[in-house]
Design an enzyme around this catalytic site. Sequence first.
Site, PDB file in Angstrom:
ATOM      1  N   MET A 133      41.619  33.147  35.236  1.00 44.15           N
ATOM      2  CA  MET A 133      41.933  32.388  36.464  1.00 44.15           C
ATOM      3  C   MET A 133      42.778  31.152  35.665  1.00 44.15           C
ATOM      4  O   MET A 133      42.709  29.971  36.327  1.00 44.15           O
ATOM      5  CB  MET A 133      40.977  32.022  37.534  1.00 44.15           C
ATOM      6  CG  MET A 133      40.337  33.305  38.197  1.00 44.15           C
ATOM      7  SD  MET A 133      39.182  32.675  39.326  1.00 44.15           S
ATOM      8  CE  MET A 133      37.795  32.585  38.271  1.00 44.15           C
TER       9      MET A 133
ATOM     10  N   ASP B 296      39.552  44.029  46.877  1.00 43.38           N
ATOM     11  CA  ASP B 296      40.567  43.167  46.910  1.00 43.38           C
ATOM     12  C   ASP B 296      41.616  43.614  45.781  1.00 43.38           C
ATOM     13  O   ASP B 296      41.665  44.840  45.425  1.00 43.38           O
ATOM     14  CB  ASP B 296      40.057  41.849  46.453  1.00 43.38           C
ATOM     15  CG  ASP B 296      38.846  41.787  45.622  1.00 43.38           C
ATOM     16  OD1 ASP B 296      38.713  42.480  44.597  1.00 43.38           O
ATOM     17  OD2 ASP B 296      37.822  41.070  45.969  1.00 43.38           O
TER      18      ASP B 296
ATOM     19  N   LYS C 119      42.495  38.593  47.982  1.00 43.61           N
ATOM     20  CA  LYS C 119      42.791  37.115  47.925  1.00 43.61           C
ATOM     21  C   LYS C 119      43.935  36.893  46.981  1.00 43.61           C
ATOM     22  O   LYS C 119      43.857  37.249  45.798  1.00 43.61           O
ATOM     23  CB  LYS C 119      41.693  36.186  47.699  1.00 43.61           C
ATOM     24  CG  LYS C 119      40.402  36.242  48.284  1.00 43.61           C
ATOM     25  CD  LYS C 119      39.311  35.442  47.747  1.00 43.61           C
ATOM     26  CE  LYS C 119      38.153  36.211  48.203  1.00 43.61           C
ATOM     27  NZ  LYS C 119      37.057  36.307  47.269  1.00 43.61           N
TER      28      LYS C 119
HETATM   29  N1  SAH Z   1      34.749  39.760  37.943  1.00 46.73           N
HETATM   30  C1  SAH Z   1      35.887  39.808  37.322  1.00 46.73           C
HETATM   31  C2  SAH Z   1      36.828  38.412  36.967  1.00 46.73           C
HETATM   32  C3  SAH Z   1      37.186  37.877  38.479  1.00 46.73           C
HETATM   33  S1  SAH Z   1      38.168  36.330  38.465  1.00 46.73           S
HETATM   34  C4  SAH Z   1      35.794  40.305  35.902  1.00 46.73           C
HETATM   35  O1  SAH Z   1      34.499  40.402  35.481  1.00 46.73           O
HETATM   36  O2  SAH Z   1      36.790  40.868  35.387  1.00 46.73           O
HETATM   37  C5  SAH Z   1      39.772  36.861  38.468  1.00 46.73           C
HETATM   38  C6  SAH Z   1      40.351  36.989  37.139  1.00 46.73           C
HETATM   39  O3  SAH Z   1      40.076  37.952  36.334  1.00 46.73           O
HETATM   40  C7  SAH Z   1      42.018  36.819  37.085  1.00 46.73           C
HETATM   41  O4  SAH Z   1      42.433  35.799  37.722  1.00 46.73           O
HETATM   42  C8  SAH Z   1      42.239  37.089  35.654  1.00 46.73           C
HETATM   43  O5  SAH Z   1      42.029  35.883  34.835  1.00 46.73           O
HETATM   44  C9  SAH Z   1      41.032  38.076  35.353  1.00 46.73           C
HETATM   45  N2  SAH Z   1      41.453  39.581  35.373  1.00 46.73           N
HETATM   46  C10 SAH Z   1      40.955  40.309  36.048  1.00 46.73           C
HETATM   47  N3  SAH Z   1      41.452  41.571  36.003  1.00 46.73           N
HETATM   48  C11 SAH Z   1      42.358  41.498  35.087  1.00 46.73           C
HETATM   49  C12 SAH Z   1      43.486  42.430  34.538  1.00 46.73           C
HETATM   50  N4  SAH Z   1      43.464  43.547  34.811  1.00 46.73           N
HETATM   51  N5  SAH Z   1      44.447  41.970  33.851  1.00 46.73           N
HETATM   52  C13 SAH Z   1      44.561  40.218  33.656  1.00 46.73           C
HETATM   53  N6  SAH Z   1      43.481  39.417  33.996  1.00 46.73           N
HETATM   54  C14 SAH Z   1      42.611  39.887  34.772  1.00 46.73           C
END
Ligand code: SAH
Length: 348
Positions: free
Chosen positions: A261, A128, A150
């Site tokens: 998020m 994604d 998404k």
């Molecule tokens: N499984 C992921 C989270 C998925 S939910 C993890 O462990 O990181 C998706 C959210 O992760 C985004 O809305 C944001 O809040 C955060 N996120 C993931 N990668 C990011 C990045 N490079 N910079 C800022 N926020 C990030």
Amino acid sequence: MHVEIDLTGRRVVVLGHAGAARRIVTRYRVAGAAVERFDTLTAMTGGLEGVTLVVEVQGAGTEASGRGDDAGGVLRQRCLEAGALLTREPAGRDTGHVSLVGGGPGAPGLLTLDAAAALRDADVVLHDRLGPTDALTDLAPSAELIDVGKLPGHHRVPQSGINALLVEHALAGRHVVRLKGGDPFVFGRGSEELAACLEARIPCTVLPGISSSIAVPAAAGIPVTHRGVSHLFTVVSGHVPLTDEEHLHLAGLGGTIVVLMGVSTLPQLVAGLGRAGMRPDMPVAVVERGYSTSQRTTSGTLSTIVTAAGAARCQSPAVLVIGEVVRVGLQLQGSAAHLARLTESLAS
Ligand code: SAH
């Protein structure tokens, strides 16, 4: 005819090529048998003495590898002489497998070694928009890349569709990598995808990744814990607003709050924490697009951050950090900048 035999510790010989015979070999091994596989009868080094069962894999190319027309008869005769049972099974197709891979927060260097190896070996990658998507053609050179990403509020491929794709590609015998941003089990619906694979009896390996909940604050220089300042951090999803009871618990803990998020629900969160008694001057940071060239940190306090984030037009993806550690991060950055200036002036 259906005959039950206890094969525990019994010698079973499977005749057929490795790929075609793999599932059959596994099945007999699981049943406790001592399984040996040979391409053909003639490839067998010893005889069939002491062998309980010979399984000839049909459609496995045994004919093509030199089995003459009377070879079936020879095999039957040899089994008869050795007192071994003979059965034939269709080769069937080899089932592929799924690797549920945590891709980290976006920088290819933050992939684990196992994640990089899985990508190198992948036939298909379902990814994604988060994680190291830009580098995928290099990381997974022989894979078909499918974007199931998404956008917030727009589910491009519904979760059931992603689950179905995983299963479909694996059943076609492929190594499917499901690449997820951060860690697959942190708000990533990874457990649902694992359940879908297991339900379809597809082997699935989970490779944890570096979660953005820790890595993105770090990218902005903010430690989620700091001795004497915060000895705990809570990771919360801001996908839907929290309840007042949750605001109370969070504020009551007195540690760092990390929200994923959470850009669109920031006003509700700030108001809720305020109602729960959090100090209005509690430092807050919004870190957008961690590890990208457009990474940006907007900071303020509980009472100013909504206005500051609005003025800066903060957008998802972003990680919010609420707590005194934000001040520690800013101080560290201040010291780092001071050090850099000092080094520069000494060098000139
Ligand atoms: N499984 C992921 C989270 C998925 S939910 C993890 O462990 O990181 C998706 C959210 O992760 C985004 O809305 C944001 O809040 C955060 N996120 C993931 N990668 C990011 C990045 N490079 N910079 C800022 N926020 C990030």
